[in-house]
Design a protein around this motif. Structure first.
Motif, mmCIF file in Angstrom:
data_model
loop_
_atom_site.group_PDB
_atom_site.id
_atom_site.type_symbol
_atom_site.label_atom_id
_atom_site.label_comp_id
_atom_site.label_asym_id
_atom_site.label_seq_id
_atom_site.Cartn_x
_atom_site.Cartn_y
_atom_site.Cartn_z
ATOM 1 N N GLU A 24 1.031 -1.583 -0.145
ATOM 2 C CA GLU A 24 0.012 0.302 0.177
ATOM 3 C C GLU A 24 0.693 1.312 -0.186
ATOM 4 O OE1 GLU A 24 -0.069 -2.139 2.835
ATOM 5 O OE2 GLU A 24 -1.995 -3.163 2.188
ATOM 6 N N ALA A 25 1.921 1.359 0.805
ATOM 7 C CA ALA A 25 2.753 2.538 0.892
ATOM 8 C C ALA A 25 3.643 2.336 -0.496
ATOM 9 C CB ALA A 25 3.277 2.402 2.472
ATOM 10 N N GLN A 26 3.763 1.114 -1.361
ATOM 11 C CA GLN A 26 4.499 1.076 -2.096
ATOM 12 C C GLN A 26 4.523 0.844 -3.282
ATOM 13 O OE1 GLN A 26 7.801 -0.868 0.615
ATOM 14 N NE2 GLN A 26 9.441 1.248 0.788
ATOM 15 N N PRO A 27 3.093 0.835 -3.976
ATOM 16 C CA PRO A 27 2.424 0.821 -5.223
ATOM 17 C C PRO A 27 3.679 0.342 -5.681
ATOM 18 C CG PRO A 27 2.008 3.009 -4.425
ATOM 19 C CD PRO A 27 2.869 2.530 -3.665
ATOM 20 N N GLU A 28 5.079 1.228 -6.291
ATOM 21 C CA GLU A 28 5.447 1.120 -7.546
ATOM 22 C C GLU A 28 6.680 -0.271 -7.146
ATOM 23 O OE1 GLU A 28 7.862 3.190 -3.849
ATOM 24 O OE2 GLU A 28 5.597 3.485 -4.734
ATOM 25 N N LEU A 29 7.059 -0.318 -5.883
ATOM 26 C CA LEU A 29 7.528 -1.490 -5.746
ATOM 27 C C LEU A 29 6.732 -2.875 -5.976
ATOM 28 C CD1 LEU A 29 9.703 -2.984 -4.515
ATOM 29 C CD2 LEU A 29 8.337 -3.348 -2.353
ATOM 30 N N ALA A 30 5.796 -3.167 -5.478
ATOM 31 C CA ALA A 30 5.101 -4.171 -6.037
ATOM 32 C C ALA A 30 4.454 -3.938 -7.884
ATOM 33 C CB ALA A 30 3.437 -4.172 -5.322
ATOM 34 N N ALA A 31 4.220 -3.014 -8.186
ATOM 35 C CA ALA A 31 4.196 -3.298 -9.809
ATOM 36 C C ALA A 31 5.170 -3.639 -10.769
ATOM 37 C CB ALA A 31 3.654 -1.740 -9.953
ATOM 38 N N GLY A 32 6.604 -3.334 -9.813
ATOM 39 C CA GLY A 32 7.691 -3.720 -9.972
ATOM 40 C C GLY A 32 8.119 -4.907 -10.030
ATOM 41 N N PHE A 33 7.650 -6.047 -9.117
ATOM 42 C CA PHE A 33 7.773 -7.151 -9.089
ATOM 43 C C PHE A 33 6.295 -7.801 -9.671
ATOM 44 C CE2 PHE A 33 11.372 -5.876 -5.804
ATOM 45 C CZ PHE A 33 12.273 -6.347 -6.127
ATOM 46 N N ARG A 34 5.240 -7.153 -10.195
ATOM 47 C CA ARG A 34 4.554 -8.079 -10.273
ATOM 48 C C ARG A 34 3.686 -8.743 -9.517
ATOM 49 N NH1 ARG A 34 7.669 -9.602 -15.409
ATOM 50 N NH2 ARG A 34 7.321 -8.013 -16.814
ATOM 51 N N ILE A 35 3.777 -7.870 -7.919
ATOM 52 C CA ILE A 35 3.009 -8.987 -7.103
ATOM 53 C C ILE A 35 1.532 -8.400 -7.289
ATOM 54 C CG2 ILE A 35 2.408 -8.951 -4.211
ATOM 55 C CD1 ILE A 35 5.887 -8.127 -4.238
ATOM 56 N N SER A 36 0.492 -9.719 -7.198
ATOM 57 C CA SER A 36 -0.560 -9.192 -7.912
ATOM 58 C C SER A 36 -1.337 -10.402 -6.828
ATOM 59 C CB SER A 36 -1.280 -10.472 -9.044
ATOM 60 O OG SER A 36 -0.936 -11.032 -8.921
ATOM 61 N N SER A 37 -1.009 -10.528 -5.648
ATOM 62 C CA SER A 37 -1.678 -11.191 -4.445
ATOM 63 C C SER A 37 -0.581 -11.324 -3.210
ATOM 64 C CB SER A 37 -1.310 -13.145 -5.344
ATOM 65 O OG SER A 37 -2.343 -13.866 -3.446
ATOM 66 N N ILE A 38 -1.339 -10.993 -2.206
ATOM 67 C CA ILE A 38 -0.959 -10.453 -0.884
ATOM 68 C C ILE A 38 -1.668 -11.298 -0.014
ATOM 69 C CG2 ILE A 38 -0.727 -9.280 0.967
ATOM 70 C CD1 ILE A 38 0.531 -8.484 -1.623
ATOM 71 N N PRO A 39 -0.239 -12.450 0.885
ATOM 72 C CA PRO A 39 0.456 -12.280 0.736
ATOM 73 C C PRO A 39 1.734 -12.877 -0.366
ATOM 74 C CG PRO A 39 0.187 -14.146 2.354
ATOM 75 C CD PRO A 39 -0.892 -13.588 1.538
ATOM 76 N N THR A 40 2.836 -12.545 -0.669
ATOM 77 C CA THR A 40 3.343 -13.200 -1.712
ATOM 78 C C THR A 40 4.985 -13.167 -1.425
ATOM 79 O OG1 THR A 40 2.021 -12.369 -3.806
ATOM 80 C CG2 THR A 40 4.763 -12.269 -4.010
ATOM 81 N N LEU A 41 5.429 -14.496 -1.217
ATOM 82 C CA LEU A 41 6.986 -14.630 -1.086
ATOM 83 C C LEU A 41 7.902 -14.435 -2.177
ATOM 84 C CD1 LEU A 41 9.076 -16.028 1.078
ATOM 85 C CD2 LEU A 41 8.750 -17.644 0.495
ATOM 86 N N MET A 42 8.995 -13.340 -2.085
ATOM 87 C CA MET A 42 10.026 -14.166 -3.373
ATOM 88 C C MET A 42 11.262 -14.322 -2.762
ATOM 89 S SD MET A 42 8.775 -9.931 -4.819
ATOM 90 C CE MET A 42 9.244 -11.324 -6.632
ATOM 91 N N ALA A 43 12.079 -15.355 -3.268
ATOM 92 C CA ALA A 43 12.844 -15.682 -2.966
ATOM 93 C C ALA A 43 13.983 -14.778 -3.788
ATOM 94 C CB ALA A 43 13.451 -17.132 -2.930
ATOM 95 N N VAL A 44 15.016 -14.051 -3.187
ATOM 96 C CA VAL A 44 16.092 -13.158 -3.674
ATOM 97 C C VAL A 44 17.306 -13.910 -3.412
ATOM 98 C CG1 VAL A 44 16.393 -10.736 -4.482
ATOM 99 C CG2 VAL A 44 14.923 -11.163 -4.140
ATOM 100 N N ARG A 45 18.329 -14.211 -4.802
ATOM 101 C CA ARG A 45 19.577 -14.699 -3.681
ATOM 102 C C ARG A 45 20.435 -13.573 -5.014
ATOM 103 N NH1 ARG A 45 21.956 -20.414 -3.788
ATOM 104 N NH2 ARG A 45 24.455 -20.410 -4.304
ATOM 105 N N ASP A 46 21.285 -12.869 -4.577
ATOM 106 C CA ASP A 46 22.417 -12.210 -5.386
ATOM 107 C C ASP A 46 21.958 -11.411 -6.300
ATOM 108 O OD1 ASP A 46 24.641 -13.819 -3.938
ATOM 109 O OD2 ASP A 46 24.836 -15.242 -5.809
ATOM 110 N N ARG A 47 20.973 -10.328 -5.646
ATOM 111 C CA ARG A 47 19.963 -9.611 -6.388
ATOM 112 C C ARG A 47 19.104 -9.974 -7.255
ATOM 113 N NH1 ARG A 47 22.909 -3.937 -6.800
ATOM 114 N NH2 ARG A 47 23.990 -4.296 -4.465
ATOM 115 N N THR A 48 19.225 -11.698 -7.442
ATOM 116 C CA THR A 48 17.792 -12.321 -8.668
ATOM 117 C C THR A 48 16.630 -12.914 -8.112
ATOM 118 O OG1 THR A 48 20.122 -12.870 -10.018
ATOM 119 C CG2 THR A 48 18.483 -14.339 -10.385
#
Length: 89
Positions: A24-48
């Motif tokens: 809600e506070a960072q809609p650009e972050l959600a849009a950038g990662f294409r998050i369409s469902s809450i909650p969403t777990l993203m696994a990031v390693r080495d900036r990937t």
């Protein structure tokens, strides 16, 4: 919720980090990662981003996911991403 499952697993804080995003506070972050469902777990390693999982996870599913992330050969992942053939989870 993922937090209680994560904490119950006793994962080392320096090795794994759980960071909530505020869509809600960072809609650009959600849009950038294409998050369409809450909650969403993203696994990031080495900036990937290695995977995106909408919804909650059971302790067993979280353990399996962490095992896959640890086992990922990052050179192969980057090569696949560059070639555009990276499988989506």
């Amino acid at each position: 919720m993922l937090g209680p499952v994560y904490k119950k697993g006793g994962y080392p804080p320096r090795r794994h980090r759980l960071r909530p995003g505020r869509h809600e506070a960072q809609p650009e972050l959600a849009a950038g990662f294409r998050i369409s469902s809450i909650p969403t777990l993203m696994a990031v390693r080495d900036r990937t981003v290695l995977c995106t999982e909408p919804g909650g996870l059971s302790p067993q599913a979280l353990e399996e996911l962490i095992g896959k992330i640890r086992a990922a050969e990052m050179d192969d992942v980057r090569r696949q991403a560059t070639a555009g053939t990276m499988e989506r989870s």
